[in-house]
Design an enzyme around this catalytic site. Structure first.
Site, PDB file in Angstrom:
ATOM      1  N   HIS A  95       0.833  -1.209   0.000  1.00  0.00           N
ATOM      2  CA  HIS A  95       0.000   0.000   0.000  1.00  0.00           C
ATOM      3  C   HIS A  95       0.869   1.261   0.000  1.00  0.00           C
ATOM      4  O   HIS A  95       0.553   2.245  -0.677  1.00  0.00           O
ATOM      5  CB  HIS A  95      -0.946   0.013   1.202  1.00  0.00           C
ATOM      6  CG  HIS A  95      -1.864  -1.154   1.252  1.00  0.00           C
ATOM      7  ND1 HIS A  95      -2.639  -1.449   2.359  1.00  0.00           N
ATOM      8  CD2 HIS A  95      -2.154  -2.113   0.333  1.00  0.00           C
ATOM      9  CE1 HIS A  95      -3.348  -2.536   2.112  1.00  0.00           C
ATOM     10  NE2 HIS A  95      -3.068  -2.953   0.904  1.00  0.00           N
ATOM     11  N   HIS A 143      -0.072 -11.192  -4.808  1.00  0.00           N
ATOM     12  CA  HIS A 143       1.287 -10.693  -4.605  1.00  0.00           C
ATOM     13  C   HIS A 143       2.338 -11.634  -5.190  1.00  0.00           C
ATOM     14  O   HIS A 143       3.314 -11.186  -5.790  1.00  0.00           O
ATOM     15  CB  HIS A 143       1.539 -10.477  -3.118  1.00  0.00           C
ATOM     16  CG  HIS A 143       0.546  -9.566  -2.474  1.00  0.00           C
ATOM     17  ND1 HIS A 143       0.419  -8.232  -2.850  1.00  0.00           N
ATOM     18  CD2 HIS A 143      -0.367  -9.770  -1.500  1.00  0.00           C
ATOM     19  CE1 HIS A 143      -0.535  -7.681  -2.115  1.00  0.00           C
ATOM     20  NE2 HIS A 143      -1.024  -8.584  -1.302  1.00  0.00           N
TER      21      HIS A 143
END
Length: 304
Positions: free
Chosen positions: A79, A265
């Site tokens: 993030h 991811h």
């Protein structure tokens, strides 16, 4: 010319790690040109530093975590890295007092606010982009991700959840940053999880800091957060936020089109490694005249 960027002054915030549940202080400090994004664990002896690079992403259980060969970890960086990408930050030192970046509200918007509060300044060095010249693709079962040549930067992602909360909105979103703003369209989208996953996560040392203030929580049918969703398709927008952060671990803005289906991811990181392992598929470029750069990069917020 399009120049590299850093912060004007240091700025700090305190929060909780999503997976560790530990309280952590985050401090962002200016860094010199060509130094990249460097994380510093000030809670460990000698304050070891870890540079953001794809080869160090060695734990992708529900987040992107850098792990060095000596065991130094920096977790849940995606993030924050996404915010760096959205604001065009090239060089920064990120100090943390624990093994994980604080989750804040589950999106990148608090990091955008923090960075803008520190002041973004241009540096006396050309920004270096990575231009994708050949298509690179990675697959795993029915999941896939691909980078393709494109004179700009755009992202298209699809998710597939057979669940009432997801079926109420599109599960595919495409954002072309030549005409859309990262801050407006992506930065506020929060991470999400299911109630039935909580026990599994806690048993594996994950999700200990998660709550309705920093994640969208879903039961068998509904979103449990009292305020509801920030976008009808917030789930897939957050996956785009994650992907932008994962891709920025390569250290430079990508001139490319990224697309994927059910990506995460681990797959995003495999794609970066595959790109770097294919020298013919990419090149470094800089732009002395900003007008020569793709219009996707004309929309970066102005530096001080």
């Amino acid at each position: 010319m399009i120049l590299q960027r850093t912060l004007k002054k240091a700025i700090s915030a305190t929060g909780v790690g999503l997976h560790s549940g530990e309280r952590v202080k985050l401090t962002l400090l200016p860094a010199p040109p060509d130094s990249g994004i460097v994380f510093r664990r000030t809670d460990l002896p000698g304050s070891p530093e870890v540079r953001a690079e794809p080869s160090l992403v060695n734990d992708t259980r529900l987040s992107s975590t850098l792990v060095t060969d000596t065991g130094v970890r920096i977790g849940t960086i995606e993030h924050l890295m996404s915010a760096f990408a959205g604001l065009g930050i090239d060089n920064l030192i990120v100090e943390v007092t624990a093994a994980e970046i604080p989750i804040m509200d589950g999106s990148s918007a608090p990091f955008i606010y923090l960075l803008e509060s520190g002041g973004i300044v241009e540096q006396d060095a050309y920004k270096r982009f990575i231009r994708v010249k050949e298509t690179v693709r990675v697959e795993e079962g029915d999941k896939w991700v691909v980078l393709e040549p494109h004179e700009g930067f755009k992202v298209k992602l699809a998710i597939e959840f057979n669940h009432p909360a997801f079926n109420r909105a599109p599960q595919t979103v495409e954002i072309d940053f030549a005409s859309h703003s990262y801050i407006d369209e992506i930065s506020r989208a929060r991470t999400f999880g299911f109630m039935h996953e909580v026990e599994y996560m806690r048993n594996h040392g994950l999700g200990r800091g998660g709550n309705l203030n920093n994640a969208i929580v879903i039961d068998d049918e509904f979103v449990l957060n009292p305020e509801g969703l920030r976008f009808p398709d917030e789930f897939v927008r957050h996956k785009i936020l994650d992907a932008i952060g994962d891709l920025y671990i390569i250290g430079h803005p990508l001139i490319a089109a990224f697309s994927g289906c059910k990506s995460g991811h681990a797959l995003n990181n495999r794609l970066l490694r595959q790109l770097l392992a294919t020298p013919s598929a990419w090149e470094y470029v800089s732009f002395k005249d900003p007008l020569d750069a793709p219009s996707s990069f004309h929309r970066l917020p102005e530096a001080a």
